[in-house]
Design a protein around this motif. Structure first.
Motif, PDB file in Angstrom:
ATOM      1  N   SER A 114      30.959   5.844   6.282  1.00 34.65           N
ATOM      2  CA  SER A 114      31.745   5.973   5.047  1.00 34.65           C
ATOM      3  C   SER A 114      33.205   6.272   5.358  1.00 34.65           C
ATOM      4  N   GLU A 136      30.371  -3.764   6.037  1.00 34.74           N
ATOM      5  CA  GLU A 136      29.331  -3.559   5.034  1.00 34.74           C
ATOM      6  C   GLU A 136      28.155  -4.507   5.239  1.00 34.74           C
ATOM      7  N   VAL A 183      27.146  -2.655  -2.621  1.00 36.47           N
ATOM      8  CA  VAL A 183      28.444  -2.481  -1.957  1.00 36.47           C
ATOM      9  C   VAL A 183      28.791  -3.719  -1.135  1.00 36.47           C
ATOM     10  N   ARG A 282      23.339   3.005   0.515  1.00 34.99           N
ATOM     11  CA  ARG A 282      24.403   2.320  -0.215  1.00 34.99           C
ATOM     12  C   ARG A 282      23.941   1.861  -1.610  1.00 34.99           C
TER      13      ARG A 282
END
Length: 290
Positions: A114, A136, A183, A282
């Protein structure tokens, strides 16, 4: 004789659907071993397990490197047996042990990931947006670095939140469909919208060409202390710790050969989605449940 054996070895690698880079690497490893044998005045027909063990120890102290070289040598000697040059495989007797230190490996935590992605998001450039989407994708789907390279825009279904990953090997049987986290979908959508692109390679360089394995590796090392494969391991670790079944995780990671996927036929895309959204940090549903 050696050249003929190497050609036969190369043919077998092609039949096993090895990709070009894997074939080149294995041929190089065999040739390096044979060159070492020649420097030690060891005839091919006279090689024994002790010779191979000495070579492996001289090559590297890392177990992974030793195992990889041992497997390549073992396969090559199988061909020698088929040709009548050897009667038994000297590499078959070699067992490489794992030390306690080697069993332990470090992967980035969700907090560390993160922090990395938040730092990338602070940079308002197309390159940073691309890198954010790559991070991601690696953590959100467990994609291999080679799968990130081969991803096309057409492979990503934004509406269904899935993507097709082209796994190791050749042909459609090596492809798999995996669900994406919210995400990941948002990051990819923002990136391709900013690029104003509808098709072609998903991750491209500043020159507009598809990024290479080396280029993606360098971008990961630029933003973090972790290589792309460790983000794949982080995906695996998070999913396993949060209850994802072994068979589901194996399918998501693409670890199964095409011939062993039959017993997964009862699993649906909905099953994969439910497991991902329940197990991946996520996903919004993960936060609600925890």
């Amino acid at each position: 004789m050696i050249e003929g054996l190497l050609r036969e070895y190369q043919k077998e690698l092609l039949l096993k659907n090895n990709v070009k880079t894997t074939i080149e690497r294995k041929l190089y490893q065999v040739k390096t071993f044979l060159k070492w044998c020649n420097s030690q005045n060891i005839e091919l027909s006279g090689i024994n397990s002790a010779d191979i063990e000495i070579y492996l120890l001289q090559k590297s102290t890392k177990r992974g490197v030793q195992v990889q070289n041992r497997e390549v040598i073992h396969h090559f000697f199988d061909i020698c047996i088929n040709r009548g040059i050897l009667f038994e495989n000297p590499a078959a007797e070699i067992s490489i042990r794992t030390t306690t230190e080697e069993r332990q490996f470090s992967v980035p935590s969700i907090e560390e990931i993160s922090r990395i992605t938040e730092r990338i998001r602070m940079v308002d450039t197309l390159t940073a947006l691309r890198d954010y989407a790559m991070f991601e994708m690696a953590f959100g789907s467990g994609a291999r670095i080679g799968e990130l390279v081969s991803l096309d825009i057409e492979d990503v279904n934004i509406t269904e939140k899935t993507t097709m990953l082209k796994g190791k090997g050749r042909g459609e049987k090596k492809c798999r469909f995996v669900p994406l986290t919210d995400v990941s979908v948002k990051a990819i959508q923002e990136y391709i919208t900013r690029r104003n692109a509808l098709n072609g390679a998903l991750f491209i360089s500043v020159t507009g060409k598809r990024m290479t394995v080396s280029a993606i590796y360098q971008r990961f090392k630029l933003w973090s202390a972790w290589n792309p494969h460790l983000f794949r391991k982080a995906f695996c670790t998070c999913m396993a710790r949060n209850g994802c079944s072994c068979e589901m995780l194996s399918r998501l990671l693409g670890h199964n050969q095409a011939s062993t996927l039959n017993h997964y036929s009862h699993l649906t895309t909905a099953d994969l989605h439910n497991n991902l959204h329940r197990s991946h940090p996520r996903s919004p549903s993960f936060s609600a449940m925890n």
